[in-house]
Design a protein around this motif. Structure first.
Motif, mmCIF file in Angstrom:
data_model
loop_
_atom_site.group_PDB
_atom_site.id
_atom_site.type_symbol
_atom_site.label_atom_id
_atom_site.label_comp_id
_atom_site.label_asym_id
_atom_site.label_seq_id
_atom_site.Cartn_x
_atom_site.Cartn_y
_atom_site.Cartn_z
ATOM 1 N N CYS A 93 4.064 0.280 -6.652
ATOM 2 C CA CYS A 93 4.349 -1.181 -5.239
ATOM 3 C C CYS A 93 4.322 -2.619 -5.863
ATOM 4 C CB CYS A 93 3.227 -0.624 -4.328
ATOM 5 S SG CYS A 93 3.167 0.331 -3.409
ATOM 6 N N ASN A 96 7.869 -2.921 -7.778
ATOM 7 C CA ASN A 96 9.021 -3.701 -6.090
ATOM 8 C C ASN A 96 8.479 -4.728 -6.175
ATOM 9 O OD1 ASN A 96 9.279 -1.168 -6.485
ATOM 10 N ND2 ASN A 96 9.335 0.002 -5.028
ATOM 11 N N SER A 123 3.829 -1.491 6.623
ATOM 12 C CA SER A 123 3.547 -0.458 4.752
ATOM 13 C C SER A 123 2.569 -0.250 5.227
ATOM 14 C CB SER A 123 3.150 -2.555 4.925
ATOM 15 O OG SER A 123 2.093 -2.838 5.004
ATOM 16 N N LEU A 127 3.142 3.090 2.919
ATOM 17 C CA LEU A 127 2.579 3.940 1.800
ATOM 18 C C LEU A 127 2.303 5.277 1.449
ATOM 19 C CD1 LEU A 127 0.459 2.648 -0.481
ATOM 20 C CD2 LEU A 127 -0.697 2.041 1.052
ATOM 21 N N ASN A 244 6.684 -3.499 0.514
ATOM 22 C CA ASN A 244 5.477 -3.576 -1.061
ATOM 23 C C ASN A 244 4.092 -3.830 -1.247
ATOM 24 O OD1 ASN A 244 6.545 -1.579 -2.923
ATOM 25 N ND2 ASN A 244 8.043 -2.787 -2.280
ATOM 26 N N SER A 247 1.072 -3.640 1.114
ATOM 27 C CA SER A 247 0.987 -1.962 0.416
ATOM 28 C C SER A 247 0.074 -2.476 -0.769
ATOM 29 C CB SER A 247 2.326 -0.605 0.165
ATOM 30 O OG SER A 247 3.558 -0.194 1.549
ATOM 31 N N CYS A 248 0.542 -3.136 -1.625
ATOM 32 C CA CYS A 248 -0.860 -3.104 -2.425
ATOM 33 C C CYS A 248 -1.967 -3.543 -1.774
ATOM 34 C CB CYS A 248 -0.235 -4.614 -3.982
ATOM 35 S SG CYS A 248 1.045 -3.754 -4.602
#
Length: 353
Positions: A93, A96, A123, A127, A244, A247-248
């Motif tokens: 992620c 990206n 997200s 994920l 992304n 998601s991180c």
């Protein structure tokens, strides 16, 4: 003396030399412009663009699949295994997000008006879809994982019929039936295997369940993303970055909450070569994602679907030949049925209904 009065370079020779140099420069500049125009024509040609997109998706994700299998399915030392899936997904992620942000800066696109909470929720499902499919690799073969992730049209269609009361053309049911038949043939276990699994209480394994969960979360993610596109007309790279980066955030919370971060550091200190594999995985994934967006932008989602389906088929073949994953003739026939159904569904199953 007369020799002293002679000029070393007479004026007519200097004039001729200057004239020749000017002509040579003009000829060089003309050729440069002509060649530059030819190069622009070649690069802008549809055939060149479609070839570059196909090659970008094919090579990026082929290498991605090989590296992913080597990391997750590989054995380190005597009996060590890579079990830091949350950290691996975080790396993917992060790469990206970096690539998409770079594209946004270069393109100087408009500001995204999508509410943050929509990206935060989307997200989360995105994920979990990635986590489920990657965790599944600990229990199923890589070809099984790729095949399982390829059958998205099946749950989409089922949910469309049961929940949204949609009606599909008759041929679409046939294409989906081919996909289902292929999966059944691939997953079918011989009587001896079935007996052993029943005794062990694992007729439907953890790996298969995780693939099912991944498909469910993929469906949820797709639905939310469709709403975002419809309401806010968001550009692809804005969505890629926001999805992304959120998601991180979620992944980093999980990494530190579970203590996985410290285990990963110890593992990488013991096996430092894994770092380069993780970087390569992140780069190929991000580059592949970029080519997917370019393909959709230039040629539409149908062409992109055909490209990604093709590369999945060859990813399975590479997994069989490179990593020695055994596959029976029945399973190979099932694989062909799945991809035949996918191709037909993408080519002829997109009719309005």
């Amino acid at each position: 003396m007369e020799a002293e009065n002679l000029e070393l370079f007479p004026p007519y020779m200097i004039s001729q030399t200057v004239h020749n140099n000017v002509q040579q420069r003009k000829y060089f500049v003309h050729n440069l412009i002509v060649n530059s125009d030819r190069m622009k024509t070649i690069l802008n040609a549809q055939s060149t663009k479609i070839f570059v997109c196909f090659l970008g998706i094919f090579v990026s994700y082929l290498v991605f699949g090989i590296v992913q299998e080597s990391i997750v399915k590989g054995t380190y030392g005597k009996n060590d295994k890579f079990t830091f899936i949350l950290s691996l997904v975080f790396f993917l992620c992060a790469f990206n997000a970096i690539v998409s942000k770079t594209v946004l800066v270069v393109r100087k696109t408009n500001r995204d008006s999508t509410p943050t909470k929509m990206y935060a929720f989307s997200s989360f499902t995105y994920l979990f879809a990635m986590l489920s499919s990657n965790y599944a690799l600990e229990f199923v073969s890589y070809p099984m994982q790729v095949l399982g992730k390829s059958v998205k049209p099946v749950p989409v269609m089922l949910l469309g019929v049961l929940v949204a009361r949609k009606r599909y053309p008759l041929e679409k049911y046939f294409y989906v039936l081919l996909i289902v038949a292929g999966v059944v043939l691939f997953m079918y276990k011989e009587p001896k295997e079935t007996t052993k699994l029943v005794e062990a209480g694992a007729i439907f394994g953890i790996g298969e369940f995780l693939l099912f969960v991944s498909l469910v979360f993929d469906g949820l993610t797709g639905g939310i993303q469709d709403k975002i596109r419809d309401k806010h007309k968001v550009e692809a790279y804005h969505m890629m970055f926001s999805m992304n980066i959120w998601s991180c955030v979620w992944a980093s919370i999980g990494i530190f909450a579970t203590g996985e971060f410290y285990g990963l550091i110890d593992f990488l200190q013991t096996y430092p070569y894994v770092i380069s594999n993780m970087v390569l995985l992140g780069l190929t994934g991000a580059v592949g994602q970029n080519f997917i967006f370019l393909t959709i932008e230039w040629f539409g989602p149908l062409t992109c679907s055909i490209f990604t389906t093709t590369r999945k088929f060859f990813t399975i073949l590479c997994s069989i030949f490179i990593f020695g994953n055994s596959i029976t003739i029945r399973q190979m026939f099932g694989t062909v049925l799945v991809f035949l159904g996918l191709f037909l569904e993408q080519l002829y199953g997109k009719k309005k209904h």
